[in-house]
Design an enzyme around this catalytic site. Structure first.
Site, PDB file in Angstrom:
ATOM      1  N   ILE A  12       8.718   8.624 -13.018  1.00 37.95           N
ATOM      2  CA  ILE A  12       9.295   7.327 -13.394  1.00 37.95           C
ATOM      3  C   ILE A  12       9.154   7.105 -14.902  1.00 37.95           C
ATOM      4  CG2 ILE A  12       9.317   4.854 -12.905  1.00 37.95           C
ATOM      5  CD1 ILE A  12       7.998   5.490 -10.201  1.00 37.95           C
ATOM      6  N   THR A 119       2.462  -0.486  -7.158  1.00 37.58           N
ATOM      7  CA  THR A 119       3.204  -0.044  -5.976  1.00 37.58           C
ATOM      8  C   THR A 119       3.146  -1.084  -4.860  1.00 37.58           C
ATOM      9  OG1 THR A 119       3.130   1.588  -4.175  1.00 37.58           O
ATOM     10  CG2 THR A 119       1.082   1.197  -5.338  1.00 37.58           C
ATOM     11  N   ASP A 120       4.145  -1.057  -3.989  1.00 38.90           N
ATOM     12  CA  ASP A 120       4.127  -1.947  -2.821  1.00 38.90           C
ATOM     13  C   ASP A 120       3.037  -1.559  -1.825  1.00 38.90           C
ATOM     14  OD1 ASP A 120       5.285   0.410  -1.886  1.00 38.90           O
ATOM     15  OD2 ASP A 120       7.065  -0.552  -1.032  1.00 38.90           O
ATOM     16  N   GLU A 121       2.497  -0.341  -1.971  1.00 40.34           N
ATOM     17  CA  GLU A 121       1.492   0.129  -1.000  1.00 40.34           C
ATOM     18  C   GLU A 121       0.199  -0.664  -1.063  1.00 40.34           C
ATOM     19  OE1 GLU A 121       0.780   4.245  -0.723  1.00 40.34           O
ATOM     20  OE2 GLU A 121       2.867   4.780  -1.036  1.00 40.34           O
ATOM     21  N   TYR A 146      -5.256   6.544  -2.511  1.00 37.44           N
ATOM     22  CA  TYR A 146      -4.285   6.253  -3.576  1.00 37.44           C
ATOM     23  C   TYR A 146      -4.013   4.759  -3.668  1.00 37.44           C
ATOM     24  CZ  TYR A 146       0.324   5.333  -5.555  1.00 37.44           C
ATOM     25  OH  TYR A 146       1.364   4.781  -6.271  1.00 37.44           O
ATOM     26  N   LYS A 150      -4.854   1.886  -6.604  1.00 35.07           N
ATOM     27  CA  LYS A 150      -3.793   1.085  -7.261  1.00 35.07           C
ATOM     28  C   LYS A 150      -4.088  -0.407  -7.058  1.00 35.07           C
ATOM     29  CE  LYS A 150      -0.598   2.235  -9.149  1.00 35.07           C
ATOM     30  NZ  LYS A 150      -0.338   2.635 -10.564  1.00 35.07           N
ATOM     31  N   ARG A 269       0.762  12.447   8.644  1.00 40.18           N
ATOM     32  CA  ARG A 269      -0.218  12.080   7.608  1.00 40.18           C
ATOM     33  C   ARG A 269      -1.279  11.187   8.246  1.00 40.18           C
ATOM     34  NH1 ARG A 269       2.480   9.015   2.652  1.00 40.18           N
ATOM     35  NH2 ARG A 269       2.813  11.119   1.885  1.00 40.18           N
TER      36      ARG A 269
HETATM   37  P1  NAD Z   1       3.968  11.075 -11.230  1.00 33.84           P
HETATM   38  O1  NAD Z   1       2.834  11.635 -10.452  1.00 33.84           O
HETATM   39  O2  NAD Z   1       5.295  11.717 -11.171  1.00 33.84           O
HETATM   40  O3  NAD Z   1       3.563  11.017 -12.785  1.00 33.84           O
HETATM   41  C1  NAD Z   1       2.306  10.600 -13.216  1.00 33.84           C
HETATM   42  C2  NAD Z   1       2.154  10.978 -14.688  1.00 33.84           C
HETATM   43  O4  NAD Z   1       0.877  10.497 -15.142  1.00 33.84           O
HETATM   44  C3  NAD Z   1       2.183  12.476 -14.948  1.00 33.84           C
HETATM   45  O5  NAD Z   1       2.981  12.770 -16.074  1.00 33.84           O
HETATM   46  C4  NAD Z   1       0.730  12.814 -15.209  1.00 33.84           C
HETATM   47  O6  NAD Z   1       0.555  13.935 -16.083  1.00 33.84           O
HETATM   48  C5  NAD Z   1       0.229  11.535 -15.848  1.00 33.84           C
HETATM   49  N1  NAD Z   1      -1.218  11.356 -15.710  1.00 33.84           N
HETATM   50  C6  NAD Z   1      -1.956  11.502 -14.580  1.00 33.84           C
HETATM   51  N2  NAD Z   1      -3.260  11.276 -14.850  1.00 33.84           N
HETATM   52  C7  NAD Z   1      -3.327  10.961 -16.171  1.00 33.84           C
HETATM   53  C8  NAD Z   1      -4.388  10.599 -17.038  1.00 33.84           C
HETATM   54  N3  NAD Z   1      -5.666  10.524 -16.599  1.00 33.84           N
HETATM   55  N4  NAD Z   1      -4.107  10.318 -18.328  1.00 33.84           N
HETATM   56  C9  NAD Z   1      -2.832  10.399 -18.783  1.00 33.84           C
HETATM   57  N5  NAD Z   1      -1.789  10.750 -18.021  1.00 33.84           N
HETATM   58  C10 NAD Z   1      -2.039  11.014 -16.723  1.00 33.84           C
HETATM   59  O7  NAD Z   1       4.037   9.553 -10.830  1.00 33.84           O
HETATM   60  P2  NAD Z   1       5.319   8.583 -10.658  1.00 33.84           P
HETATM   61  O8  NAD Z   1       5.878   8.763  -9.315  1.00 33.84           O
HETATM   62  O9  NAD Z   1       6.170   8.724 -11.866  1.00 33.84           O
HETATM   63  O10 NAD Z   1       4.578   7.161 -10.672  1.00 33.84           O
HETATM   64  C11 NAD Z   1       4.386   6.485 -11.912  1.00 33.84           C
HETATM   65  C12 NAD Z   1       3.737   5.150 -11.625  1.00 33.84           C
HETATM   66  O11 NAD Z   1       4.575   4.389 -10.778  1.00 33.84           O
HETATM   67  C13 NAD Z   1       2.390   5.242 -10.921  1.00 33.84           C
HETATM   68  O12 NAD Z   1       1.539   4.256 -11.454  1.00 33.84           O
HETATM   69  C14 NAD Z   1       2.716   4.934  -9.459  1.00 33.84           C
HETATM   70  O13 NAD Z   1       1.605   4.360  -8.816  1.00 33.84           O
HETATM   71  C15 NAD Z   1       3.842   3.951  -9.635  1.00 33.84           C
HETATM   72  N6  NAD Z   1       4.823   3.868  -8.526  1.00 33.84           N
HETATM   73  C16 NAD Z   1       5.447   5.000  -8.078  1.00 33.84           C
HETATM   74  C17 NAD Z   1       6.435   4.891  -7.090  1.00 33.84           C
HETATM   75  C18 NAD Z   1       7.183   6.099  -6.576  1.00 33.84           C
HETATM   76  O14 NAD Z   1       7.983   5.971  -5.652  1.00 33.84           O
HETATM   77  N7  NAD Z   1       7.006   7.294  -7.148  1.00 33.84           N
HETATM   78  C19 NAD Z   1       6.755   3.639  -6.570  1.00 33.84           C
HETATM   79  C20 NAD Z   1       6.070   2.504  -7.030  1.00 33.84           C
HETATM   80  C21 NAD Z   1       5.126   2.640  -8.030  1.00 33.84           C
HETATM   81  O1  DAU Z   2       5.947   2.834  -1.875  1.00 33.79           O
HETATM   82  C1  DAU Z   2       5.717   3.328  -3.165  1.00 33.79           C
HETATM   83  C2  DAU Z   2       5.028   4.665  -3.092  1.00 33.79           C
HETATM   84  O2  DAU Z   2       6.013   5.594  -2.669  1.00 33.79           O
HETATM   85  C3  DAU Z   2       4.403   5.087  -4.416  1.00 33.79           C
HETATM   86  O3  DAU Z   2       3.354   4.213  -4.726  1.00 33.79           O
HETATM   87  C4  DAU Z   2       3.861   6.518  -4.352  1.00 33.79           C
HETATM   88  O4  DAU Z   2       3.425   6.924  -5.637  1.00 33.79           O
HETATM   89  C5  DAU Z   2       4.991   7.421  -3.888  1.00 33.79           C
HETATM   90  O5  DAU Z   2       4.490   8.741  -3.733  1.00 33.79           O
HETATM   91  C6  DAU Z   2       5.572   6.921  -2.562  1.00 33.79           C
HETATM   92  O6  DAU Z   2       4.577   7.030  -1.510  1.00 33.79           O
HETATM   93  P1  DAU Z   2       4.968   7.597  -0.054  1.00 33.79           P
HETATM   94  O7  DAU Z   2       3.728   8.118   0.551  1.00 33.79           O
HETATM   95  O8  DAU Z   2       5.792   6.619   0.684  1.00 33.79           O
HETATM   96  O9  DAU Z   2       5.974   8.791  -0.530  1.00 33.79           O
HETATM   97  P2  DAU Z   2       6.148  10.318  -0.058  1.00 33.79           P
HETATM   98  O10 DAU Z   2       7.305  10.841  -0.837  1.00 33.79           O
HETATM   99  O11 DAU Z   2       4.888  11.090  -0.109  1.00 33.79           O
HETATM  100  O12 DAU Z   2       6.567  10.160   1.466  1.00 33.79           O
HETATM  101  C7  DAU Z   2       7.633   9.322   1.865  1.00 33.79           C
HETATM  102  C8  DAU Z   2       7.661   9.307   3.380  1.00 33.79           C
HETATM  103  O13 DAU Z   2       8.045  10.591   3.872  1.00 33.79           O
HETATM  104  C9  DAU Z   2       6.310   9.017   4.012  1.00 33.79           C
HETATM  105  O14 DAU Z   2       6.500   8.237   5.184  1.00 33.79           O
HETATM  106  C10 DAU Z   2       5.766  10.398   4.381  1.00 33.79           C
HETATM  107  C11 DAU Z   2       7.033  11.162   4.717  1.00 33.79           C
HETATM  108  N1  DAU Z   2       7.037  12.623   4.442  1.00 33.79           N
HETATM  109  C12 DAU Z   2       6.588  13.059   3.230  1.00 33.79           C
HETATM  110  C13 DAU Z   2       6.644  14.396   2.920  1.00 33.79           C
HETATM  111  C14 DAU Z   2       6.139  14.917   1.582  1.00 33.79           C
HETATM  112  C15 DAU Z   2       7.571  13.499   5.376  1.00 33.79           C
HETATM  113  O15 DAU Z   2       8.004  13.091   6.482  1.00 33.79           O
HETATM  114  N2  DAU Z   2       7.635  14.821   5.067  1.00 33.79           N
HETATM  115  C16 DAU Z   2       7.188  15.319   3.876  1.00 33.79           C
HETATM  116  O16 DAU Z   2       7.280  16.549   3.650  1.00 33.79           O
END
Ligand code: NAD
Ligand code: DAU
Length: 330
Positions: A12, A119-121, A146, A150, A269
């Site tokens: 992101i 995150t919504d989690e 996780y 958060k 999971r």
């Molecule tokens: P990501 O895992 O793709 O990226 C995380 C980044 O943070 C990486 O570039 C990593 O190198 C860096 N990082 C990790 N530890 C670090 C540290 N100690 N110091 C400096 N950099 C560090 O994560 P993402 O999916 O891009 O999520 C970004 C943010 O958005 C997170 O805070 C996550 O909780 C939040 N978020 C993610 C989602 C989602 O669907 N992916 C949804 C809602 C909120």
């Molecule tokens: O809701 C926001 C969150 O969404 C963020 O805070 C997290 O950083 C982000 O990773 C994501 O969390 P989830 O656990 O929901 O995402 P994930 O992509 O790991 O999994 C999405 C759904 O799919 C979940 O119900 C688990 C399921 N899953 C995941 C994987 C990797 C599968 O069924 N098969 C898979 O191989």
């Protein structure tokens, strides 16, 4: 405006940096990223104006001078994958809690505006047949290491606002999809599996619901909150994108030219959250933000095209990611 983006080499954060450089010529962007397994320098390729500092958000010596030189800190950096937090919670505590604490102390010392990405989690999960959605007043009830870290980081931000007058806002977004997402995550894992001729893997029955939003819409909402949000407030970001995991896998299969039932069920999971759903009324009413990606099917098709076109970006990680999943029957 001097903007410090933590985690800007992750999914992101990298999209946020690209959008900011393209749409805000007045912004000078510095990225602080540890380049963990989830960070990728290549995600920031061709952005000559962006200064990348490789370092840890939990390291005060690194953080302090960068914050002192910024007008705004947007904190994306985190350990972000639930499955990894079940294998080893330790880096989640250090990065998500101590890292946020370290940044908050720095913005307090230097009087810098701070936006916290969450995150919504943090709200736990909802029943499948519950008409309710998460709102800013839903009680915190995180399920995994996780989401617990958060949730803790959000509470630190709230305390620093109230006790020390730090100028901060918080956003809690639902599941993002789009380019540059690490292939350990659900959607890119299944796309890259299919590119490799491997069946998609569905945890359990696939009934779990996630509320999908395109990453570019998430980041537009973040800018809207930075510009129009009220200090100390929490904004939920979501685009009414609820789908169960089985539906998402079936759509990926169809879009990639396979039969919709050509997937396999794997081990579930532990503690798997059932359903997330966002009520984004406050965000919409206070900032006027609206999502631009309203058709999940076409957003997903674009995302599939991106992974097909950018195999060099994800290929180096694929074998290791799949070996970890295989070891736990997933
Ligand atoms: P990501 O895992 O793709 O990226 C995380 C980044 O943070 C990486 O570039 C990593 O190198 C860096 N990082 C990790 N530890 C670090 C540290 N100690 N110091 C400096 N950099 C560090 O994560 P993402 O999916 O891009 O999520 C970004 C943010 O958005 C997170 O805070 C996550 O909780 C939040 N978020 C993610 C989602 C989602 O669907 N992916 C949804 C809602 C909120
Ligand atoms: O809701 C926001 C969150 O969404 C963020 O805070 C997290 O950083 C982000 O990773 C994501 O969390 P989830 O656990 O929901 O995402 P994930 O992509 O790991 O999994 C999405 C759904 O799919 C979940 O119900 C688990 C399921 N899953 C995941 C994987 C990797 C599968 O069924 N098969 C898979 O191989």
């Amino acid at each position: 405006m001097r903007v410090l983006v933590t985690g800007g080499a992750g999914f992101i954060g990298a999209n946020f940096v690209h959008q900011t450089v393209a749409e805000r010529p007045d912004a000078a962007v510095t990225v602080l990223d540890k380049l963990t397994y989830a960070g990728n320098r290549a995600s920031l390729a061709n952005l000559e104006s962006v200064h990348l500092v490789v370092g840890d958000v939990a390291d005060r010596e690194v953080v302090d001078p960068l914050v002192a030189d910024a007008d705004l800190v947007v904190h994306f950096a985190a350990e972000s994958h639930n499955d990894n937090s079940l294998r080893d919670p330790s880096p989640f505590v250090t990065t998500n809690l101590v890292g946020t604490f370290t940044l908050l102390e720095a913005v307090r010392r230097h009087g810098v505006r701070y936006h916290h990405i969450s995150t919504d989690e943090v709200y736990g999960d909802l029943d499948l047949d519950d008409p309710a959605k998460f709102t800013p007043s839903t009680p915190y009830n995180p399920s995994s290491p996780y989401s617990a870290t958060k949730a803790g980081s959000d509470l630190l931000v709230r305390a620093w606002v109230r006790s020390f007058g730090v100028e901060a806002t918080i956003s809690n977004c639902s599941n993002n999809y789009g380019p540059f997402q690490h292939i350990e995550k659900f959607i890119p894992r299944q796309i890259t599996n299919l590119i490799d001729g491997v069946k998609p893997k569905l945890y359990g029955a696939g009934a779990n619901v996630r509320d999908w939003i395109h990453v570019l819409d998430h980041n537009r909402a973040v800018w809207a909150i930075i510009e129009k949000g009220r200090i100390g407030e929490t904004y939920l970001i979501g685009a009414n994108g609820e789908k169960n995991n089985k539906e998402v896998v079936e759509l990926i299969l169809e879009l990639m030219g396979h039969e919709p039932d050509d997937y396999e069920h794997v081990a579930d999971r532990p503690g798997h959250d059932l359903r997330y759903a966002i009520d984004a009324t406050r965000l919409r009413e206070e900032t006027g933000w609206e999502p631009t990606f309203k058709d999940f099917r076409s957003g997903l098709a674009d995302t599939i095209a991106w992974y097909r076109a950018n195999e060099a970006w994800w290929r180096p990680q694929k074998a290791e990611v799949e070996a970890k999943y295989a070891a736990q029957g997933q």
